[in-house]
Design an enzyme around this catalytic site. Structure first.
Site, PDB file in Angstrom:
ATOM      1  NE  ARG A 262      -3.664   0.394   0.996  1.00  0.00           N
ATOM      2  CZ  ARG A 262      -4.688   0.404   1.744  1.00  0.00           C
ATOM      3  NH1 ARG A 262      -5.063  -0.338   2.700  1.00  0.00           N
ATOM      4  NH2 ARG A 262      -5.091   1.442   2.298  1.00  0.00           N
ATOM      5  CB  CYS A 263       0.268   4.638  -1.134  1.00  0.00           C
ATOM      6  SG  CYS A 263      -1.299   5.289  -0.240  1.00  0.00           S
ATOM      7  N   PRO A 264       2.627   4.500   1.139  1.00  0.00           N
ATOM      8  CG  PRO A 264       4.201   5.899   2.378  1.00  0.00           C
ATOM      9  CD  PRO A 264       3.124   4.913   2.352  1.00  0.00           C
TER      10      PRO A 264
END
Lengths: 388, 104
Positions: B22-24
């Site tokens: 998942r981001c980041p």
């Protein structure tokens, strides 16, 4: 002796779309609960009192947004106002075509209603989303060109973007739309009560919860020349069946008159505070402060920190006593980041959005700016980011 | 005049496998792989996180790198040398490959 157990005062910096209730709105709401609780459509004294409050609210709101009273309709929410406007004009102008032209950074309610309208017309490709530049401003020439194509039923352009603050070229786009005979819906939900309104529109939506009125009421103004057809059952209230809460409408109007009375002073104060936020935050390493630095809303700013988890940062700031918004995917359940940041091509992770209220003090802002760099550094450290 | 086959070949992109992250994190993994490379080197990141499609180009712009290509990966058989693998499971989500040429 100092009481070391008192937690720091909470500072609410997420006022966009849900500002703190204006003190005079609360007083007005109480008064209308006493005098305006009856159904305004009935024929006795209590009902007539409620109807007078409701009429007064529409009249005051109309005057504030540059509309005639009969053009103003009250909706159950801003989202409901936008849904109805898009759907009813698309259906009413079906003979002209099924095309809808919007900026890529319109509110989700506009985009979703437009998607539904073109799908209902059996023409899902008829929705044109006009791109924006790095500042979030729509490509004026591209939008003018798109509305002038044959088969366009409706165009929509916000007065300013509520996430990044950038003001949109509504005057020029409305001139192009008018030339093509296409009605323009202007979402002024982030602007009314805060900044100068565009004078040219065919439909205009405004959001009382954004200017310090109560949630649970919305505003839609429709010029008489606009052709529309309801997509919902018939009712005595043609646009929003069932009507709205009279106390909420009355309180919304009182709040709007109050905020407009000293808008100039508030504008200067909040504009200076945002300038300071933009300058100080810009000093943090690897940050993008986005949106137009000058031609913008007076009270809104957003910025994204590289290599930062937005959810962790919002939580970190919450722990320090500050409520902020975020357009990062990491803060939503959908995995999708803010469509506004994505359309602009700016960083979507590590995003913080703040909108100052009239009650936000300079000291609040200074305290926020004092804790922010450390909060960012802590989140980066927890992700093991250094020297990248 | 001819150059040898080695000199004529484009640089083989290094692959950073950030699927399932998942981001980041995809951008962080890519930036870590880019740290020790030279200007002109080409790196590709694979990700399933929708935010990476926006954030890799934004990172590249902030760092002076250039996005060469951004495509959906049809086959996820690894053909390039892996810079880093998360040995992730991709949840059946669409995998995007974004290729970046490092700036100087």
């Amino acid at each position: 002796m100092t009481d070391t157990t008192t937690p720091p005062r909470r500072v609410y910096l997420d006022n966009g779309g849900r500002a703190a209730l204006h003190p005079l709105a609360r007083t007005a709401f109480d008064q209308a609960m006493d005098e305006g609780w009856a159904d305004p459509r009935r024929l006795y004294a209590e009902a007539r009192r409620a109807a007078r409050l409701l009429d007064g609210a529409r009249e005051a709101i109309a005057a504030a947004i540059g509309a005639r009273t009969e053009e103003v309709r009250l909706a159950p929410s801003h989202v409901a106002a936008l849904h109805a406007a898009v759907g009813a004009v698309a259906l009413g102008r079906r003979r002209a075509g099924s095309g809808i032209v919007v900026s890529a950074v319109e509110r989700a309610a506009v985009l979703h209603a437009a998607e539904l309208a073109v799908a209902s017309a059996g023409d899902p490709d008829a929705l044109v989303k006009v791109p924006v530049d790095l500042l979030g401003r729509v490509d004026e020439a591209a939008m003018a060109e798109a509305v002038a194509r044959p088969g366009v039923a409706l165009a929509a352009l916000q007065a300013a973007n509520g996430e990044v603050g950038t003001v949109q070229p509504v005057g020029a786009v409305h001139a192009a739309a008018r030339g093509a005979g296409v009605p323009l819906l202007v979402d002024a939900g982030a602007v009314v009560g805060h900044a100068e309104l565009p004078g040219s529109w065919d439909l205009l939506a405004a959001d009382p919860a954004d200017w310090g009125g109560p949630a649970g009421v919305g505003v839609l103004a429709v010029r008489n020349r606009v052709r529309w057809r309801r997509t919902w059952p018939e009712d005595a209230e043609p646009w929003f069946p069932g009507g709205v809460s009279v106390p909420a409408a009355f309180a919304a109007a009182v709040a709007l008159e109050s905020v407009l009375a000293d808008r100039a002073a508030q504008d200067a104060r909040r504009r200076a505070a945002i300038d300071k936020v933009r300058a100080v935050v810009g000093q943090v390493p690897d940050v993008e402060v986005v949106g137009d630095p000058d031609d913008r809303l007076p009270h809104v700013v957003t910025f994204s920190f590289l290599f930062v988890d937005g959810e962790a940062l919002v939580t970190e700031l919450d722990r320090a006593g500050f409520a902020v918004g975020s357009g990062s995917a990491c803060t939503s359940s959908t995995l999708e980041p803010s469509h506004v940041l994505a359309a602009m091509g700016v960083l979507t992770h590590g995003n913080v959005r703040i909108a100052l209220d009239r009650s936000t003090t300079e000291e609040d802002v200074d305290r926020f700016l004092a804790v922010l760099p450390d909060a960012v550094a802590r989140v980066r450290a927890s992700l093991g980011v250094s020297g990248l | 005049m001819s150059t040898g086959p080695t000199a004529a070949q484009p640089p083989v992109p290094l692959l950073v496998d950030a699927r399932g992250l998942r981001c980041p994190l995809p951008v962080i993994r890519l930036a870590a792989a880019a740290r020790d490379r030279d200007p002109g080197d080409v790196l590709t990141v694979w990700s399933t996180d929708p935010a990476a499609r926006h954030d890799v180009p934004a990172w590249a712009r902030m760092r002076g790198h250039t996005v060469v290509e951004s495509t959906v990966v049809e086959s996820t058989v690894v053909e390039a040398p892996l810079a880093e693998s998360t040995v992730s499971q991709a949840d059946g989500a669409t995998t995007w490959a974004i290729t970046v040429r490092l700036g100087g």
